[in-house]
Scaffold this motif. Sequence first.
Motif, PDB file in Angstrom:
ATOM      1  N   THR A   1      36.925  36.466  45.466  1.00 59.64           N
ATOM      2  CA  THR A   1      37.052  36.693  43.684  1.00 59.64           C
ATOM      3  C   THR A   1      36.601  38.372  43.793  1.00 59.64           C
ATOM      4  O   THR A   1      37.318  39.086  42.786  1.00 59.64           O
ATOM      5  N   ARG A   2      36.661  38.853  44.343  1.00 63.46           N
ATOM      6  CA  ARG A   2      36.549  40.735  44.542  1.00 63.46           C
ATOM      7  C   ARG A   2      37.806  41.392  44.990  1.00 63.46           C
ATOM      8  O   ARG A   2      37.241  42.745  44.257  1.00 63.46           O
ATOM      9  N   LYS A   3      38.916  41.263  44.848  1.00 64.67           N
ATOM     10  CA  LYS A   3      40.251  41.805  45.302  1.00 64.67           C
ATOM     11  C   LYS A   3      41.381  40.394  44.509  1.00 64.67           C
ATOM     12  O   LYS A   3      42.694  41.000  44.576  1.00 64.67           O
TER      13      LYS A   3
ATOM     14  N   LYS B   1      45.295  43.327  46.626  1.00 64.19           N
ATOM     15  CA  LYS B   1      44.631  42.718  45.286  1.00 64.19           C
ATOM     16  C   LYS B   1      45.784  41.214  45.619  1.00 64.19           C
ATOM     17  O   LYS B   1      46.738  41.176  46.047  1.00 64.19           O
TER      18      LYS B   1
END
Length: 350
Positions: free
Chosen positions: A149-151, A133
């Motif tokens: 963006t996904r994490k 993250k």
Amino acid sequence: MKILFFIESLRSGGRERRLCELIKGLHQAGNYKMELILTEKDIHYKDIFETEIKLHFVPRLFLKKDPTVFYRIFAIARRFKPDIIHTWSTMTTFYALPTKALLNTPLIDSEISNTKPMYLPLFRKINFKFADKITSNTIAGLKAYEAPTRKSSAIHNGFDFRRIAELASPSTVRQRFNITTPHVIAMVGTFYPQKDYLTYINAANELVKKREDVTFLCIGAGDYSALEAISTNKKKIRFLGKQNDIESIMNICDIGVLTTNSNIHGEGISNALLEFCSLGVPVIATDFGGSPELIKNSINGYLIPPFNFKQLAAKIQIILSEKKEQKRMGLAAKQIVENQFGMDLWCKNS
């Protein structure tokens, strides 16, 4: 839950303050066992000791990118067995990656603390690829650093209102610094090139020619001799240097200012602006970086173009000339901090 934090130092700075506030908040919440690794024995925020967190010092023995740090970090983590590793700079994240892989421990990378990409792009790419993250204290920071963006997520600073529970009285502060004017304006920030004190001083020079009722304060560590030399009124433009009880000084201010050198720096969420707002003080800042995520133009303060001292002077005049507007902005500033930057919300999201 067991969390292993890793940062280079706890010297005076924005990310260091955020980490200390997070540790204090989690300590108050309970149910967390925490340890902290530092590569330097530089601790400005002494209140970290109140949390009784275990500190580890892992100095870089040979050079700034000392390979032995990898092994020493692994040894600490293998003994502590953290549920999460939380790193706070590009190099500490990089140093922690082998430990994350060997112990299969999730890693949170919080190296993004501003909105101007810094050095070490290769290390950053590696960090972003392998971190579980990525967090920043601004949306603007994530975009500037092109975090995946996904994490990735933006988690705004949390402000602990207990910090302003016991302030020195305004009369005591005024007497201490011999401030006699009805109005006080301050800029709080280290005297480094990243902070655009020149725009602030130029605006002050212009206003002290027109008004005799305002004192301008410049507060922070560093060499301010060149700026002091160009100030035209030494009684009304005051350089206080580094101060400890900064909130008590902010509390006597009508306006808080933060102008930024946008050519080389982009603010995250400025702790100084948060502190002014929490005290109900309207703020004026450079319209760049993360400041627009805290300052709502004409609601709790004003955003001005970079390096525009005339606009800064004009906005100061507006606030000082309209007491009802100043009071309204100050109330809005405090409410924004309470509603969007509370410590409980920050600890929960972090």
